[in-house]
Write a protein that holds these residues in place. Structure first.
Motif, PDB file in Angstrom:
ATOM      1  N   THR A  93       2.288  16.392 -15.010  1.00  0.00           N
ATOM      2  CA  THR A  93       1.132  17.115 -14.462  1.00  0.00           C
ATOM      3  C   THR A  93      -0.033  16.154 -14.225  1.00  0.00           C
ATOM      4  O   THR A  93      -0.708  16.222 -13.194  1.00  0.00           O
ATOM      5  N   ASN A  94      -0.246  15.244 -15.155  1.00  0.00           N
ATOM      6  CA  ASN A  94      -1.355  14.293 -15.006  1.00  0.00           C
ATOM      7  C   ASN A  94      -1.188  13.411 -13.781  1.00  0.00           C
ATOM      8  O   ASN A  94      -2.164  13.029 -13.148  1.00  0.00           O
ATOM      9  N   ARG A  95       0.048  13.066 -13.467  1.00  0.00           N
ATOM     10  CA  ARG A  95       0.274  12.144 -12.351  1.00  0.00           C
ATOM     11  C   ARG A  95       0.559  12.860 -11.041  1.00  0.00           C
ATOM     12  O   ARG A  95       0.658  12.222  -9.995  1.00  0.00           O
ATOM     13  N   PHE A  96       0.696  14.170 -11.107  1.00  0.00           N
ATOM     14  CA  PHE A  96       1.049  14.926  -9.906  1.00  0.00           C
ATOM     15  C   PHE A  96      -0.106  14.919  -8.905  1.00  0.00           C
ATOM     16  O   PHE A  96      -1.270  15.023  -9.270  1.00  0.00           O
ATOM     17  N   ALA A  97       0.230  14.789  -7.619  1.00  0.00           N
ATOM     18  CA  ALA A  97      -0.758  14.897  -6.542  1.00  0.00           C
ATOM     19  C   ALA A  97      -0.247  15.965  -5.573  1.00  0.00           C
ATOM     20  O   ALA A  97       0.967  16.083  -5.368  1.00  0.00           O
ATOM     21  N   PRO A  98      -1.176  16.752  -4.975  1.00  0.00           N
ATOM     22  CA  PRO A  98      -0.748  17.888  -4.143  1.00  0.00           C
ATOM     23  C   PRO A  98       0.290  17.536  -3.075  1.00  0.00           C
ATOM     24  O   PRO A  98       1.222  18.307  -2.821  1.00  0.00           O
ATOM     25  N   SER A  99       0.166  16.368  -2.467  1.00  0.00           N
ATOM     26  CA  SER A  99       1.098  16.029  -1.384  1.00  0.00           C
ATOM     27  C   SER A  99       2.511  15.769  -1.900  1.00  0.00           C
ATOM     28  O   SER A  99       3.446  15.642  -1.119  1.00  0.00           O
ATOM     29  N   MET A 100       2.682  15.687  -3.207  1.00  0.00           N
ATOM     30  CA  MET A 100       4.033  15.489  -3.750  1.00  0.00           C
ATOM     31  C   MET A 100       4.861  16.766  -3.690  1.00  0.00           C
ATOM     32  O   MET A 100       6.086  16.715  -3.778  1.00  0.00           O
ATOM     33  N   ARG A 101       4.184  17.913  -3.545  1.00  0.00           N
ATOM     34  CA  ARG A 101       4.888  19.196  -3.603  1.00  0.00           C
ATOM     35  C   ARG A 101       6.059  19.253  -2.629  1.00  0.00           C
ATOM     36  O   ARG A 101       7.174  19.621  -2.998  1.00  0.00           O
ATOM     37  N   ILE A 151       0.847  -1.204   0.000  1.00  0.00           N
ATOM     38  CA  ILE A 151       0.000   0.000   0.000  1.00  0.00           C
ATOM     39  C   ILE A 151       0.882   1.254   0.000  1.00  0.00           C
ATOM     40  O   ILE A 151       0.579   2.245  -0.682  1.00  0.00           O
ATOM     41  N   GLU A 152       1.999   1.208   0.729  1.00  0.00           N
ATOM     42  CA  GLU A 152       2.921   2.352   0.679  1.00  0.00           C
ATOM     43  C   GLU A 152       3.505   2.525  -0.716  1.00  0.00           C
ATOM     44  O   GLU A 152       3.708   3.647  -1.182  1.00  0.00           O
ATOM     45  N   SER A 153       3.784   1.415  -1.382  1.00  0.00           N
ATOM     46  CA  SER A 153       4.444   1.532  -2.681  1.00  0.00           C
ATOM     47  C   SER A 153       3.507   2.090  -3.747  1.00  0.00           C
ATOM     48  O   SER A 153       3.968   2.632  -4.752  1.00  0.00           O
ATOM     49  N   VAL A 154       2.187   1.975  -3.526  1.00  0.00           N
ATOM     50  CA  VAL A 154       1.233   2.564  -4.477  1.00  0.00           C
ATOM     51  C   VAL A 154       1.515   4.059  -4.643  1.00  0.00           C
ATOM     52  O   VAL A 154       1.560   4.575  -5.758  1.00  0.00           O
ATOM     53  N   GLY A 155       1.735   4.749  -3.532  1.00  0.00           N
ATOM     54  CA  GLY A 155       2.021   6.180  -3.603  1.00  0.00           C
ATOM     55  C   GLY A 155       3.447   6.462  -4.037  1.00  0.00           C
ATOM     56  O   GLY A 155       3.689   7.357  -4.852  1.00  0.00           O
ATOM     57  N   ASN A 156       4.394   5.685  -3.512  1.00  0.00           N
ATOM     58  CA  ASN A 156       5.802   5.939  -3.849  1.00  0.00           C
ATOM     59  C   ASN A 156       6.069   5.759  -5.339  1.00  0.00           C
ATOM     60  O   ASN A 156       6.854   6.501  -5.924  1.00  0.00           O
ATOM     61  N   GLU A 157       5.412   4.764  -5.944  1.00  0.00           N
ATOM     62  CA  GLU A 157       5.630   4.542  -7.377  1.00  0.00           C
ATOM     63  C   GLU A 157       5.161   5.743  -8.189  1.00  0.00           C
ATOM     64  O   GLU A 157       5.793   6.115  -9.180  1.00  0.00           O
ATOM     65  N   GLN A 158       4.053   6.336  -7.775  1.00  0.00           N
ATOM     66  CA  GLN A 158       3.560   7.517  -8.501  1.00  0.00           C
ATOM     67  C   GLN A 158       4.506   8.692  -8.304  1.00  0.00           C
ATOM     68  O   GLN A 158       4.772   9.453  -9.235  1.00  0.00           O
ATOM     69  N   LEU A 159       5.009   8.856  -7.074  1.00  0.00           N
ATOM     70  CA  LEU A 159       5.975   9.931  -6.818  1.00  0.00           C
ATOM     71  C   LEU A 159       7.216   9.747  -7.691  1.00  0.00           C
ATOM     72  O   LEU A 159       7.692  10.703  -8.328  1.00  0.00           O
ATOM     73  N   HIS A 160       7.738   8.529  -7.741  1.00  0.00           N
ATOM     74  CA  HIS A 160       8.936   8.293  -8.548  1.00  0.00           C
ATOM     75  C   HIS A 160       8.647   8.489 -10.029  1.00  0.00           C
ATOM     76  O   HIS A 160       9.507   8.973 -10.772  1.00  0.00           O
ATOM     77  N   ALA A 161       7.433   8.151 -10.456  1.00  0.00           N
ATOM     78  CA  ALA A 161       7.069   8.363 -11.863  1.00  0.00           C
ATOM     79  C   ALA A 161       7.083   9.854 -12.182  1.00  0.00           C
ATOM     80  O   ALA A 161       7.598  10.275 -13.224  1.00  0.00           O
ATOM     81  N   VAL A 162       6.530  10.667 -11.287  1.00  0.00           N
ATOM     82  CA  VAL A 162       6.506  12.118 -11.519  1.00  0.00           C
ATOM     83  C   VAL A 162       7.931  12.661 -11.541  1.00  0.00           C
ATOM     84  O   VAL A 162       8.296  13.449 -12.429  1.00  0.00           O
ATOM     85  N   GLU A 163       8.778  12.227 -10.599  1.00  0.00           N
ATOM     86  CA  GLU A 163      10.167  12.702 -10.571  1.00  0.00           C
ATOM     87  C   GLU A 163      10.891  12.325 -11.859  1.00  0.00           C
ATOM     88  O   GLU A 163      11.655  13.126 -12.418  1.00  0.00           O
ATOM     89  N   SER A 164      10.651  11.111 -12.336  1.00  0.00           N
ATOM     90  CA  SER A 164      11.322  10.658 -13.546  1.00  0.00           C
ATOM     91  C   SER A 164      10.853  11.461 -14.769  1.00  0.00           C
ATOM     92  O   SER A 164      11.664  11.816 -15.635  1.00  0.00           O
ATOM     93  N   LEU A 165       9.563  11.780 -14.833  1.00  0.00           N
ATOM     94  CA  LEU A 165       9.042  12.585 -15.951  1.00  0.00           C
ATOM     95  C   LEU A 165       9.602  14.003 -15.905  1.00  0.00           C
ATOM     96  O   LEU A 165       9.934  14.589 -16.952  1.00  0.00           O
ATOM     97  N   LEU A 166       9.728  14.574 -14.699  1.00  0.00           N
ATOM     98  CA  LEU A 166      10.301  15.925 -14.579  1.00  0.00           C
ATOM     99  C   LEU A 166      11.761  15.910 -15.019  1.00  0.00           C
ATOM    100  O   LEU A 166      12.229  16.840 -15.691  1.00  0.00           O
ATOM    101  N   LEU A 167      12.478  14.857 -14.647  1.00  0.00           N
ATOM    102  CA  LEU A 167      13.880  14.735 -15.063  1.00  0.00           C
ATOM    103  C   LEU A 167      13.976  14.706 -16.592  1.00  0.00           C
ATOM    104  O   LEU A 167      14.790  15.424 -17.192  1.00  0.00           O
TER     105      LEU A 167
END
Lengths: 142, 143
Positions: free
Chosen positions: A91-99, A42-58
């Motif tokens: 932007t599509n995968r971004f969630a406010p708590s990722m800020r 369940i933790e990895s559900v959020g972490n994977e999205q965070l890492h996806a956003v970081e990778s797209l920004l990179l």
């Protein structure tokens, strides 16, 4: 609670992991549940999205940097288009708590390291040493 | 139980989802309760995603094997055979025993047949079997 699942998957995932931890600690009758792996998933559900956003920004920053460092290269329009696509996907995968979790300075340094040394035999023009764009600007309309 | 997480992620995921459903049904829910429906959905998807990944790798392997069989003289044939071996190895790495009764190899073979190009370098294909000529075990083993 289910709203958060739709609007902020990272916050949902962290909150649910905390609730499951409390639930597992309070409930000794449910040894049948593999709590540690359930909670980790369940933790990895959020972490994977965070890492996806970081990778797209990179990826977006790398393409923006290439266009700035070699403005005369024939691939510039392609790089700019790619950068826009990566920004839109982030932007599509971004969630406010990722800020507060996205470290743009670190991602920009990664992008600088990923720059080729030369392109078509040309060295790069100078690019900023610090990230010249904010997270909001990256996630806004490109 | 944690063993199953390492040895058979699909079985783990289905079993844990079923057990969590029983926990959720037995619990008197309040504001601090876990979001059981979405948690269960996520735990189920852990196994389902691995099953779909294995199926997709098997289709890719079959498609490349079929191309090498249908156009054996093509310059690309050795590359297709090498790709097929790589896809089969990746599928074997992700395979879990409980996937055996869930994978419909005939259906995957039909998908691979549909993915075949009509011609390659202007050449039509040599005939290939209408039914899958290889077993799941053979696909997942070394050559």
């Amino acid at each position: 609670m289910s709203d958060l699942y739709e609007t902020d998957i990272l916050a949902w995932s962290e909150e649910q992991a905390a609730r499951l931890r409390r639930h597992a600690a309070a409930d000794r009758s449910n040894d049948a549940i593999d709590w540690s792996n359930v909670i980790e998933e369940i933790e990895s559900v959020g972490n994977e999205q965070l890492h996806a956003v970081e990778s797209l920004l990179l990826q977006a920053l790398v393409h923006m940097l290439k266009a700035e460092a070699w403005p005369a290269a024939p691939a510039v329009p392609h790089w700019r288009a790619e950068a826009r696509l990566f920004r839109a996907q982030a932007t599509n995968r971004f969630a406010p708590s990722m800020r507060q979790r996205v470290d743009l300075t670190r991602i920009y340094r990664q992008a600088l390291r990923a720059m080729p040394e030369t392109m078509d035999g040309q060295p790069p023009l100078p690019v900023p040493a610090e990230c010249p764009v904010t997270l909001d600007a990256l996630l806004g309309e490109a | 139980m944690s063993d199953l997480y390492d040895t058979d992620i699909l079985a783990w995921s289905e079993e844990q989802a079923a057990r969590l459903r029983r926990v959720a049904a037995a619990e008197r829910l309040n504001d601090a309760s876990p979001d059981w429906p979405n948690i269960i959905e996520e735990i189920e998807s852990v196994g389902r995603e691995q099953l779909h990944a294995v199926e997709s790798l098997l289709v890719q392997a079959l498609a490349h094997m079929l191309k090498a069989q249908a156009w054996p003289e093509s310059l690309a044939a050795p590359g297709w055979r090498a790709e097929a071996i790589r896809f089969r190895g990746d599928a074997a790495d992700r395979f879990a025993p409980s996937m055996r009764q869930r994978i419909n190899l005939e259906r995957l073979y039909r998908r691979a047949l549909r993915a075949m190009p009509e011609t390659i370098d202007g050449q039509p294909p040599l005939p290939v079997p209408a039914e899958c000529p290889v077993t799941l075990d053979a696909l997942l083993s070394e050559e």
